[in-house]
Write a protein that holds these residues in place. Structure first.
Motif, PDB file in Angstrom:
ATOM      1  N   ALA A   1      80.089  75.178  79.016  1.00  0.00           N
ATOM      2  CA  ALA A   1      80.289  74.956  80.449  1.00  0.00           C
ATOM      3  C   ALA A   1      79.351  75.824  81.291  1.00  0.00           C
ATOM      4  O   ALA A   1      79.048  75.483  82.428  1.00  0.00           O
ATOM      5  CB  ALA A   1      81.742  75.235  80.832  1.00  0.00           C
ATOM      6  N   GLN A   2      78.874  76.920  80.728  1.00  0.00           N
ATOM      7  CA  GLN A   2      77.978  77.817  81.452  1.00  0.00           C
ATOM      8  C   GLN A   2      76.509  77.539  81.152  1.00  0.00           C
ATOM      9  O   GLN A   2      75.633  78.230  81.660  1.00  0.00           O
ATOM     10  CB  GLN A   2      78.317  79.268  81.094  1.00  0.00           C
ATOM     11  N   GLY A   3      76.243  76.532  80.333  1.00  0.00           N
ATOM     12  CA  GLY A   3      74.871  76.234  79.930  1.00  0.00           C
ATOM     13  C   GLY A   3      74.227  75.127  80.746  1.00  0.00           C
ATOM     14  O   GLY A   3      74.812  74.588  81.688  1.00  0.00           O
ATOM     15  N   ALA A   4      73.007  74.806  80.375  1.00  0.00           N
ATOM     16  CA  ALA A   4      72.257  73.706  80.988  1.00  0.00           C
ATOM     17  C   ALA A   4      71.399  73.069  79.911  1.00  0.00           C
ATOM     18  O   ALA A   4      70.994  73.728  78.955  1.00  0.00           O
ATOM     19  CB  ALA A   4      71.379  74.211  82.130  1.00  0.00           C
ATOM     20  N   ARG A   5      71.134  71.789  80.048  1.00  0.00           N
ATOM     21  CA  ARG A   5      70.245  71.066  79.143  1.00  0.00           C
ATOM     22  C   ARG A   5      69.033  70.584  79.920  1.00  0.00           C
ATOM     23  O   ARG A   5      69.168  69.960  80.967  1.00  0.00           O
ATOM     24  CB  ARG A   5      70.949  69.859  78.530  1.00  0.00           C
ATOM     25  N   VAL A   6      67.871  70.894  79.382  1.00  0.00           N
ATOM     26  CA  VAL A   6      66.616  70.431  79.966  1.00  0.00           C
ATOM     27  C   VAL A   6      66.080  69.365  79.022  1.00  0.00           C
ATOM     28  O   VAL A   6      65.909  69.611  77.829  1.00  0.00           O
ATOM     29  CB  VAL A   6      65.611  71.596  80.121  1.00  0.00           C
ATOM     30  N   ARG A   7      65.834  68.167  79.543  1.00  0.00           N
ATOM     31  CA  ARG A   7      65.448  67.029  78.700  1.00  0.00           C
ATOM     32  C   ARG A   7      64.170  66.397  79.223  1.00  0.00           C
ATOM     33  O   ARG A   7      63.984  66.248  80.432  1.00  0.00           O
ATOM     34  CB  ARG A   7      66.589  66.007  78.701  1.00  0.00           C
ATOM     35  N   TRP A   8      63.315  66.002  78.287  1.00  0.00           N
ATOM     36  CA  TRP A   8      62.091  65.273  78.577  1.00  0.00           C
ATOM     37  C   TRP A   8      62.205  63.936  77.865  1.00  0.00           C
ATOM     38  O   TRP A   8      62.356  63.888  76.640  1.00  0.00           O
ATOM     39  CB  TRP A   8      60.890  66.055  78.065  1.00  0.00           C
ATOM     40  N   GLU A   9      62.191  62.847  78.619  1.00  0.00           N
ATOM     41  CA  GLU A   9      62.324  61.517  78.026  1.00  0.00           C
ATOM     42  C   GLU A   9      61.582  60.508  78.888  1.00  0.00           C
ATOM     43  O   GLU A   9      61.776  60.460  80.108  1.00  0.00           O
ATOM     44  CB  GLU A   9      63.805  61.126  77.927  1.00  0.00           C
ATOM     45  N   GLY A  10      60.739  59.723  78.251  1.00  0.00           N
ATOM     46  CA  GLY A  10      60.015  58.676  78.968  1.00  0.00           C
ATOM     47  C   GLY A  10      59.177  59.198  80.113  1.00  0.00           C
ATOM     48  O   GLY A  10      59.035  58.536  81.134  1.00  0.00           O
ATOM     49  N   GLY A  11      58.647  60.405  79.969  1.00  0.00           N
ATOM     50  CA  GLY A  11      57.824  60.985  81.022  1.00  0.00           C
ATOM     51  C   GLY A  11      58.613  61.549  82.185  1.00  0.00           C
ATOM     52  O   GLY A  11      58.040  61.929  83.202  1.00  0.00           O
ATOM     53  N   GLN A  12      59.945  61.616  82.048  1.00  0.00           N
ATOM     54  CA  GLN A  12      60.801  62.128  83.119  1.00  0.00           C
ATOM     55  C   GLN A  12      61.524  63.392  82.653  1.00  0.00           C
ATOM     56  O   GLN A  12      62.001  63.466  81.519  1.00  0.00           O
ATOM     57  CB  GLN A  12      61.850  61.079  83.524  1.00  0.00           C
ATOM     58  N   LEU A  13      61.615  64.352  83.552  1.00  0.00           N
ATOM     59  CA  LEU A  13      62.296  65.611  83.288  1.00  0.00           C
ATOM     60  C   LEU A  13      63.657  65.590  83.971  1.00  0.00           C
ATOM     61  O   LEU A  13      63.770  65.168  85.125  1.00  0.00           O
ATOM     62  CB  LEU A  13      61.462  66.773  83.837  1.00  0.00           C
ATOM     63  N   SER A  14      64.702  66.017  83.240  1.00  0.00           N
ATOM     64  CA  SER A  14      66.023  66.121  83.858  1.00  0.00           C
ATOM     65  C   SER A  14      66.683  67.417  83.413  1.00  0.00           C
ATOM     66  O   SER A  14      66.404  67.937  82.340  1.00  0.00           O
ATOM     67  CB  SER A  14      66.907  64.927  83.480  1.00  0.00           C
ATOM     68  N   VAL A  15      67.549  67.928  84.276  1.00  0.00           N
ATOM     69  CA  VAL A  15      68.329  69.124  83.981  1.00  0.00           C
ATOM     70  C   VAL A  15      69.795  68.775  84.238  1.00  0.00           C
ATOM     71  O   VAL A  15      70.136  68.289  85.316  1.00  0.00           O
ATOM     72  CB  VAL A  15      67.903  70.316  84.858  1.00  0.00           C
ATOM     73  N   THR A  16      70.633  69.016  83.242  1.00  0.00           N
ATOM     74  CA  THR A  16      72.064  68.745  83.348  1.00  0.00           C
ATOM     75  C   THR A  16      72.818  70.043  83.132  1.00  0.00           C
ATOM     76  O   THR A  16      72.623  70.709  82.111  1.00  0.00           O
ATOM     77  CB  THR A  16      72.503  67.709  82.290  1.00  0.00           C
ATOM     78  N   ASP A  17      73.663  70.411  84.098  1.00  0.00           N
ATOM     79  CA  ASP A  17      74.492  71.596  83.954  1.00  0.00           C
ATOM     80  C   ASP A  17      75.717  71.270  83.113  1.00  0.00           C
ATOM     81  O   ASP A  17      76.235  70.153  83.153  1.00  0.00           O
ATOM     82  CB  ASP A  17      74.955  72.105  85.325  1.00  0.00           C
ATOM     83  N   GLY A  18      76.203  72.260  82.348  1.00  0.00           N
ATOM     84  CA  GLY A  18      77.424  72.107  81.568  1.00  0.00           C
ATOM     85  C   GLY A  18      78.629  72.077  82.487  1.00  0.00           C
ATOM     86  O   GLY A  18      78.513  72.407  83.667  1.00  0.00           O
ATOM     87  N   PRO A  19      79.770  71.643  82.019  1.00  0.00           N
ATOM     88  CA  PRO A  19      80.032  71.234  80.644  1.00  0.00           C
ATOM     89  C   PRO A  19      79.468  69.851  80.358  1.00  0.00           C
ATOM     90  O   PRO A  19      79.207  69.076  81.276  1.00  0.00           O
ATOM     91  CB  PRO A  19      81.555  71.225  80.558  1.00  0.00           C
ATOM     92  N   PHE A  20      79.276  69.584  79.091  1.00  0.00           N
ATOM     93  CA  PHE A  20      78.683  68.325  78.663  1.00  0.00           C
ATOM     94  C   PHE A  20      79.783  67.459  78.068  1.00  0.00           C
ATOM     95  O   PHE A  20      80.279  67.718  76.986  1.00  0.00           O
ATOM     96  CB  PHE A  20      77.575  68.592  77.635  1.00  0.00           C
ATOM     97  N   THR A  21      80.171  66.437  78.803  1.00  0.00           N
ATOM     98  CA  THR A  21      81.333  65.630  78.431  1.00  0.00           C
ATOM     99  C   THR A  21      81.175  64.931  77.091  1.00  0.00           C
ATOM    100  O   THR A  21      82.160  64.694  76.406  1.00  0.00           O
ATOM    101  CB  THR A  21      81.636  64.580  79.513  1.00  0.00           C
TER     102      THR A  21
END
Length: 118
Positions: A51-71
């Motif tokens: 819940a205190q983390g974040a995910r940084v993702r690179w997919e299809g030339g797009q960058l996204s950041v998702t804060d936890g919690p990860f459902t």
């Protein structure tokens, strides 16, 4: 000697909200001391809840950041151990001993992987 990373996965639904018990922490500390004295442990640590983390993702030339919690996550990385062992079998034995220090209500998985040396 090869190095191994033991990735500790925890089912957060079975972990107590207050965290590990003092007895578990004592058993874990004793085991970590033994592994260190054996010259195997290079580094280890637990991680804060997802819940205190974040995910940084690179997919299809797009960058996204998702804060936890990860459902979508039931099992999360709860910690790691970096060990130097004579072989894979020794690394697995240490991982087996680590998971066995936990009380029965925990669901713990250690993924043991050799580090690819360049």
């Amino acid at each position: 000697m090869p190095r191994y990373l033991s990735i500790v996965r925890v089912d957060e639904t079975t972990a107590p909200a207050e965290g590990p018990s003092p007895e578990l922490m004592q058993r874990m500390g004793e085991l970590i001391e033994e592994i260190t004295k054996a010259g195997v442990m290079l580094d280890t640590a637990g991680l804060t809840p997802a819940a205190q983390g974040a995910r940084v993702r690179w997919e299809g030339g797009q960058l996204s950041v998702t804060d936890g919690p990860f459902t979508e996550s039931k099992e999360v990385i709860g910690g790691y151990a970096l060990m130097q062992c004579k072989d894979r079998a020794e690394a697995i034995e240490w991982a087996k001993r680590f998971v066995k220090v936990h009380e029965e209500y925990w669901t713990i998985t250690c993924e043991v992987r050799e580090i690819a040396e360049a």
